[in-house]
Enzyme design. Structure first.
Site, PDB file in Angstrom:
ATOM      1  N   HIS A  23       0.840  -1.208   0.000  1.00  0.00           N
ATOM      2  CA  HIS A  23       0.000   0.000   0.000  1.00  0.00           C
ATOM      3  C   HIS A  23       0.877   1.260   0.000  1.00  0.00           C
ATOM      4  O   HIS A  23       1.935   1.288   0.615  1.00  0.00           O
ATOM      5  CB  HIS A  23      -0.889  -0.014   1.248  1.00  0.00           C
ATOM      6  CG  HIS A  23      -1.919   1.069   1.279  1.00  0.00           C
ATOM      7  ND1 HIS A  23      -1.731   2.261   1.955  1.00  0.00           N
ATOM      8  CD2 HIS A  23      -3.137   1.146   0.709  1.00  0.00           C
ATOM      9  CE1 HIS A  23      -2.811   3.008   1.820  1.00  0.00           C
ATOM     10  NE2 HIS A  23      -3.681   2.361   1.070  1.00  0.00           N
ATOM     11  N   SER A  35      -8.464 -14.721   1.340  1.00  0.00           N
ATOM     12  CA  SER A  35      -8.847 -13.388   0.889  1.00  0.00           C
ATOM     13  C   SER A  35     -10.294 -13.415   0.404  1.00  0.00           C
ATOM     14  O   SER A  35     -10.821 -14.472   0.036  1.00  0.00           O
ATOM     15  CB  SER A  35      -7.921 -12.981  -0.256  1.00  0.00           C
ATOM     16  OG  SER A  35      -8.461 -11.890  -0.972  1.00  0.00           O
TER      17      SER A  35
HETATM   18  C1  LIG Z   1      -6.678   0.143   3.103  1.00  0.00           C
HETATM   19  C2  LIG Z   1      -5.261  -0.247   3.287  1.00  0.00           C
HETATM   20  C3  LIG Z   1      -4.357   0.581   3.973  1.00  0.00           C
HETATM   21  C4  LIG Z   1      -4.716   1.962   4.426  1.00  0.00           C
HETATM   22  O1  LIG Z   1      -5.702   1.962   5.379  1.00  0.00           O
HETATM   23  P1  LIG Z   1      -6.606   3.262   5.596  1.00  0.00           P
HETATM   24  O2  LIG Z   1      -7.410   2.874   6.775  1.00  0.00           O
HETATM   25  O3  LIG Z   1      -7.381   3.479   4.334  1.00  0.00           O
HETATM   26  O4  LIG Z   1      -5.669   4.402   5.863  1.00  0.00           O
HETATM   27  C5  LIG Z   1      -3.080   0.112   4.193  1.00  0.00           C
HETATM   28  N1  LIG Z   1      -2.704  -1.100   3.750  1.00  0.00           N
HETATM   29  C6  LIG Z   1      -3.534  -1.914   3.082  1.00  0.00           C
HETATM   30  C7  LIG Z   1      -3.046  -3.246   2.654  1.00  0.00           C
HETATM   31  C8  LIG Z   1      -4.842  -1.509   2.823  1.00  0.00           C
HETATM   32  O5  LIG Z   1      -5.659  -2.329   2.131  1.00  0.00           O
END
Ligand SMILES: *Cc1c(COP(=O)(O)O)cnc(C)c1O
Length: 378
Positions: free
Chosen positions: A125, A325
């Site tokens: 991410h 998943s």
């Molecule tokens: C959604 C997501 C994030 C970020 O989370 P938020 O709550 O949107 O800030 C980080 N890592 C992964 C793998 C995600 O799917």
């Protein structure tokens, strides 16, 4: 001063406007399939708390001067998560989102190993990259396999090349695009083999609450594996009206980060100063009311994700559903479908994340629309 500030709307028309907006949001909520948010919840008993400025300012374990807070509930939420991940001596807090959890954990890791290198896979991410930039960390991006899971050989090669410095490693427990799960056991075996000091951070934004309740999934355990921290989003699997999250780490790691601040009567351990005390109540209430049902909720999401995959297979959309998943990736459909169902697309692929609100009936409606869009395409 009156007249200097532009009126956004007259009082009566403000209510009308909100009514219209509510109808729009209701309709969009019925068609949300692209983001991993459980939109199916009822927090009506918490409505009275909208009258109070619940602010868990600063550290969750020190009740500062400001008395209107929910720290007592926050500590129970943290203890529940710590128990879930077999983390005995825990420290953490309820964050404003999964991103803040990643930022906090990587700031902590950087504090532990200022000269360390941050390793993460290409499917990670973007918040991890943000952390690397903010904290000016050295970084190495490791290629992933086609499924989205990290390529372990490439990871080992990169770690070996950098082994004179400590390693900060991000493990994806469910990647954003394909829901792929990096194996904690394989990564910690590599770290052991190379004898490097490491901080292993788990990005469990969504998977942090799927894996513990899934049959046969890799365990998330601080007791049996050398992981150091984990970040989870609260508005994803649990589902909350405001974004929030949880970050947890081993308490001894945190001691060096503490700075006493007289003004708030607390220590400066969190990234944000003011913190959302209402979000804590949402999490606490959801866990109290539904916690026992989480395994059942996950099982239903998995079944529905398999159903969606099979249907998409028949329709020729080349779906992929990784183990552990509920994210179904498939060929990007017509623009109209992407727009209506708010699908996150990347290049020629799109995905649907099957959460509690996407039941059979909703999925069938989505599939019907897909079929119809193909007829008009041709
Ligand atoms: C959604 C997501 C994030 C970020 O989370 P938020 O709550 O949107 O800030 C980080 N890592 C992964 C793998 C995600 O799917």
């Amino acid at each position: 001063m009156i007249g200097v500030v532009r009126n956004l709307a007259r009082a009566d028309s403000a209510l009308e406007r909100l009514e219209g907006f509510r109808a729009l949001i209701e309709e969009r909520t019925a068609h949300q399939a692209g983001y991993p948010y459980n939109l199916d919840y009822d927090y009506a008993p918490l409505l009275p708390f909208l009258r109070y400025t619940l602010n868990n300012l600063g550290d969750p374990y020190i009740d500062g001067h400001y008395g209107i807070h929910t720290r007592e509930f926050e500590r129970e939420v943290l203890a529940w998560f710590a128990d879930l991940y077999q983390l005995e001596d825990h420290w953490g807090y309820v964050t404003s989102c999964g991103t803040e959890g990643n930022l906090y954990a990587l700031a902590l890791a950087h504090e532990r190993f200022p000269d360390g290198i941050l390793y993460y896979s290409a499917d990670t991410h973007y918040s991890v990259r943000k952390a690397a930039r903010l904290f000016r960390m050295r970084e190495r991006i490791v290629p992933s396999q086609p499924s989205g899971e990290v390529d372990y050989e490439q990871l080992e090669r990169a770690l070996r090349a950098g082994r004179r410095r400590a390693a900060v490693i991000t493990v994806n427990l469910g990647t954003t695009l394909t829901g792929a799960v990096d194996r904690i056991d394989r990564i910690s075996a590599i770290v052991d083999r190379l004898r490097i000091s490491a901080h292993i951070h788990c990005d469990g934004a969504l998977g942090g609450l799927l894996l513990p309740f899934m049959d046969g999934a890799p365990r998330i355990t601080f007791k049996e594996t050398p992981i150091d921290s984990i970040a989870v989003s609260g508005h994803k699997f649990v589902g909350t009206p405001v974004p929030c999250g949880v970050v947890l780490t081993r308490r001894p790691h945190v001691r060096q980060m503490e700075t006493a601040i007289e003004y708030i009567g607390s220590t400066d351990t969190t990234i944000m100063g003011s913190r959302n005390g209402l979000a804590v109540l949402f999490l606490w209430y959801a866990i109290s009311e539904r916690g026992q049902a989480f395994p059942q909720e996950v099982a239903e999401c998995v079944q529905n994700a398999r159903y969606l995959r099979d249907q998409l297979e028949q329709l020729g959309y080349h779906p992929l559903l990784n183990d552990f998943s509920t994210t179904v990736v498939f060929d990007r459909p017509a623009a109209q479908v992407c727009q209506t169902w708010q699908l996150a697309c990347q290049g020629e692929r799109a995905h649907v994340v099957v959460m509690q609100n996407l039941d059979r009936e909703r999925l069938d409606r989505f599939l019907d629309e897909l079929r119809r869009s193909r007829v008009t395409d041709w």
